[in-house]
Design a protein around this motif. Structure first.
Motif, PDB file in Angstrom:
ATOM      1  N   SER A   1      -6.558  -6.911  -1.106  1.00 56.84           N
ATOM      2  CA  SER A   1      -5.530  -6.622  -2.106  1.00 56.84           C
ATOM      3  C   SER A   1      -6.237  -5.216  -2.756  1.00 56.84           C
ATOM      4  CB  SER A   1      -5.493  -7.396  -3.206  1.00 56.84           C
ATOM      5  OG  SER A   1      -4.648  -6.964  -4.290  1.00 56.84           O
ATOM      6  N   ALA A   2      -5.660  -3.959  -2.264  1.00 54.60           N
ATOM      7  CA  ALA A   2      -5.991  -2.874  -2.878  1.00 54.60           C
ATOM      8  C   ALA A   2      -5.487  -2.544  -4.266  1.00 54.60           C
ATOM      9  CB  ALA A   2      -5.445  -1.573  -1.818  1.00 54.60           C
ATOM     10  N   THR A   3      -4.855  -3.445  -4.678  1.00 57.33           N
ATOM     11  CA  THR A   3      -4.362  -3.368  -6.031  1.00 57.33           C
ATOM     12  C   THR A   3      -5.429  -3.496  -7.123  1.00 57.33           C
ATOM     13  OG1 THR A   3      -2.273  -4.912  -5.372  1.00 57.33           O
ATOM     14  CG2 THR A   3      -2.928  -4.852  -7.898  1.00 57.33           C
ATOM     15  N   LYS A   4      -6.474  -4.137  -6.496  1.00 55.13           N
ATOM     16  CA  LYS A   4      -7.739  -4.569  -7.160  1.00 55.13           C
ATOM     17  C   LYS A   4      -8.647  -3.275  -7.326  1.00 55.13           C
ATOM     18  CE  LYS A   4      -5.887  -8.616  -7.646  1.00 55.13           C
ATOM     19  NZ  LYS A   4      -4.741  -8.722  -6.759  1.00 55.13           N
ATOM     20  N   MET A   5      -9.775  -3.484  -6.787  1.00 57.06           N
ATOM     21  CA  MET A   5     -10.712  -2.625  -6.817  1.00 57.06           C
ATOM     22  C   MET A   5     -10.504  -1.035  -6.397  1.00 57.06           C
ATOM     23  SD  MET A   5     -13.016  -4.557  -8.235  1.00 57.06           S
ATOM     24  CE  MET A   5     -13.344  -6.417  -8.176  1.00 57.06           C
ATOM     25  N   MET A   6      -9.651  -1.129  -5.422  1.00 53.85           N
ATOM     26  CA  MET A   6      -9.319   0.168  -4.847  1.00 53.85           C
ATOM     27  C   MET A   6      -8.641   1.073  -5.672  1.00 53.85           C
ATOM     28  SD  MET A   6      -8.920  -0.310  -0.565  1.00 53.85           S
ATOM     29  CE  MET A   6     -10.247  -0.710   0.311  1.00 53.85           C
ATOM     30  N   ASP A   7      -7.384   0.577  -6.450  1.00 59.20           N
ATOM     31  CA  ASP A   7      -6.830   1.311  -7.322  1.00 59.20           C
ATOM     32  C   ASP A   7      -7.777   1.221  -8.578  1.00 59.20           C
ATOM     33  OD1 ASP A   7      -4.920   2.540  -9.315  1.00 59.20           O
ATOM     34  OD2 ASP A   7      -3.990   0.679  -9.497  1.00 59.20           O
ATOM     35  N   GLY A   8      -8.052   0.141  -8.850  1.00 60.57           N
ATOM     36  CA  GLY A   8      -9.192   0.088 -10.076  1.00 60.57           C
ATOM     37  C   GLY A   8      -8.555   0.313 -11.501  1.00 60.57           C
TER      38      GLY A   8
ATOM     39  N   ALA B   1      -0.798  -2.930  -3.773  1.00 61.16           N
ATOM     40  CA  ALA B   1      -1.193  -2.401  -2.349  1.00 61.16           C
ATOM     41  C   ALA B   1      -1.940  -3.452  -1.684  1.00 61.16           C
ATOM     42  CB  ALA B   1      -1.849  -0.943  -2.404  1.00 61.16           C
ATOM     43  N   GLY B   2      -2.057  -3.423  -0.298  1.00 65.75           N
ATOM     44  CA  GLY B   2      -2.975  -4.110   0.564  1.00 65.75           C
ATOM     45  C   GLY B   2      -3.287  -3.286   1.830  1.00 65.75           C
ATOM     46  N   VAL B   3      -4.513  -3.736   2.517  1.00 66.51           N
ATOM     47  CA  VAL B   3      -4.659  -2.981   3.501  1.00 66.51           C
ATOM     48  C   VAL B   3      -5.406  -4.062   4.646  1.00 66.51           C
ATOM     49  CG1 VAL B   3      -6.814  -2.075   2.801  1.00 66.51           C
ATOM     50  CG2 VAL B   3      -5.848  -0.820   4.637  1.00 66.51           C
ATOM     51  N   VAL B   4      -5.266  -4.005   5.934  1.00 72.22           N
ATOM     52  CA  VAL B   4      -6.018  -4.686   6.901  1.00 72.22           C
ATOM     53  C   VAL B   4      -6.824  -3.888   7.929  1.00 72.22           C
ATOM     54  CG1 VAL B   4      -5.800  -6.276   8.890  1.00 72.22           C
ATOM     55  CG2 VAL B   4      -4.021  -6.446   6.844  1.00 72.22           C
TER      56      VAL B   4
END
Length: 402
Positions: A214-221, A227-230
């Motif tokens: 879940s790029a919503t979490k740390m990646m956006d921060g 957002a998400g990514v595989v």
């Protein structure tokens, strides 16, 4: 648009994570912009009808439709893959879209999945409810025990699916052991790495096949977008995931990809500072509550394992109160600085009661099996001064008799 960086692997493969997070996958147009360009377009034009046909046939490099490709989204995919140490990546609209796609793209009726019991509520819903609707069997195990995966494996088992650290109980899975078991049996391991992010843990280095976020979490921060990514091998992303993604359409918007690209530039700085803050705050909490689940503290039963496969313990931990839901809700209501919120990875400190929020949709007996008790609280420690967080917690603890 001409490629200036992020394409020559002989150069980029030697970049360290902090450099990858700022420059990985960057593509510049003829304008020479330094910040990634935001391409807000649904479609693309072609010089000739033959060019259009060639692109759809895969004979010509270029964009065809933003459900399939977008320059901004592609930059995020390349950067995420670099950070995870993967060959390729595919972005999705949300973290749950990433988890769903990573599973369904490779499963069919009659297949079987072994999944970790401690998981985000929606991930458990995938395993407990969605997969069986398609005739896909699932066995839930205590993922802390590698032998449990062996014992649950059947001839039709195709996937091992688990989180580490797990949400919200902070269970740690031995990545090398479980992914090794999967490899020996020709089973695909799918790891949810959202709690750690690639700045702190890279499951592929321990043998994982597929890593989902879940790029919503740390990646956006910073709590701005979904957002998400595989991430995985070029073969898996292109030949297994892409057909599912192309035809079902869980597409990440260009704007959200651009926002997450900006978040990745500071990921290493944020997550390491938040990890330090979480240790300091965790030590305070440890002296005030009956039980704390913090992999960065020696009191965690899997502390040594966590420190072997993570660069730092991350920003999240959980703790348990003896007074059940009433006391847990009272503590939340007494907070003055820390927000009551079910999100994680934010630069702001957030706390939630999983049993009544993130895991509300999980049956009570399964919540108990997972360790999600009525007295459990999950805490995302942010970038505030830890002394201020400790002061807020101290007054809240006193307000509920702790």
């Amino acid at each position: 648009m001409k490629r200036r960086t992020g394409q020559d692997r002989s150069i980029t493969q030697h970049w360290r994570p902090a450099t990858q997070a700022v420059r990985g996958g960057t593509a510049r147009s003829d304008f020479g912009e330094t910040s990634e360009a935001l391409f807000l377009t649904s479609g693309y034009s072609y010089d000739t009808a033959g060019d259009a046909a060639a692109r759809f046939a895969g004979e010509q490099v270029g964009m065809t439709y933003s459900r399939l490709q977008n320059p901004t989204v592609e930059m995020f995919e390349q950067r995420a893959a670099m950070l995870e140490g993967a060959e390729a990546a595919r972005a999705t609209a949300t973290g749950m879209a990433a988890m769903t796609a990573a599973l369904l793209c490779q499963l069919q009726t009659g297949d079987h999945v072994v999944a970790g019991r401690a998981a985000f509520g929606s991930c458990r819903w995938l395993v407990d409810t969605l997969l069986p609707k398609f005739g896909i069997g699932a066995t839930v195990v205590d993922a802390r025990d590698p032998q449990a995966f062996i014992d649950a494996t059947r001839p039709e088992t195709k996937v091992y699916f688990f989180e580490t650290p797990a949400n919200p109980t902070m269970d740690i899975v031995d990545l090398a052991a479980v992914c090794g078991i999967a490899r020996e049996r020709g089973i695909t391991s799918v790891v949810d790495n959202a709690f750690a992010s690639p700045a702190l843990q890279r499951p592929i280095e321990f043998g994982a096949d597929v890593v989902a976020h879940s790029a919503t979490k740390m990646m956006d921060g910073q709590g701005r977008v979904l957002a998400g990514v595989v991430c995985g091998s070029e073969d898996f992303i292109t030949n297994t995931l892409l057909p599912f993604h192309r035809n079902t359409g869980p597409t990440l918007s260009a704007f959200n990809a651009w926002v997450v690209l900006k978040g990745l530039e500071t990921l290493d700085l944020r997550i390491r500072r938040q990890s330090e803050n979480a240790i300091e705050v965790g030590r305070f909490v440890e002296g005030r509550v009956p039980r704390i689940l913090h992999p960065g503290l020696p009191s965690h039963p899997q502390h040594d394992l966590a420190m072997r496969q993570m660069d730092a313990a991350g920003s999240i931990f959980a703790f348990e109160l003896d007074g059940g839901r009433a006391q847990a809700h009272a503590l939340l209501d007494a907070l003055r600085l820390i927000d009551i919120s079910n999100n994680i990875g934010d630069s702001r400190s957030l706390m939630t009661h999983p049993s009544s929020t993130t895991h509300y949709g999980v049956a009570e007996d399964k919540r108990i099996e997972m360790g999600v008790t009525e007295g459990l609280l999950r805490f995302n420690v942010g970038l505030e001064d830890p002394a201020d967080l400790i002061e807020d917690l101290d007054q809240a603890f006193r307000a509920v008799g702790l």
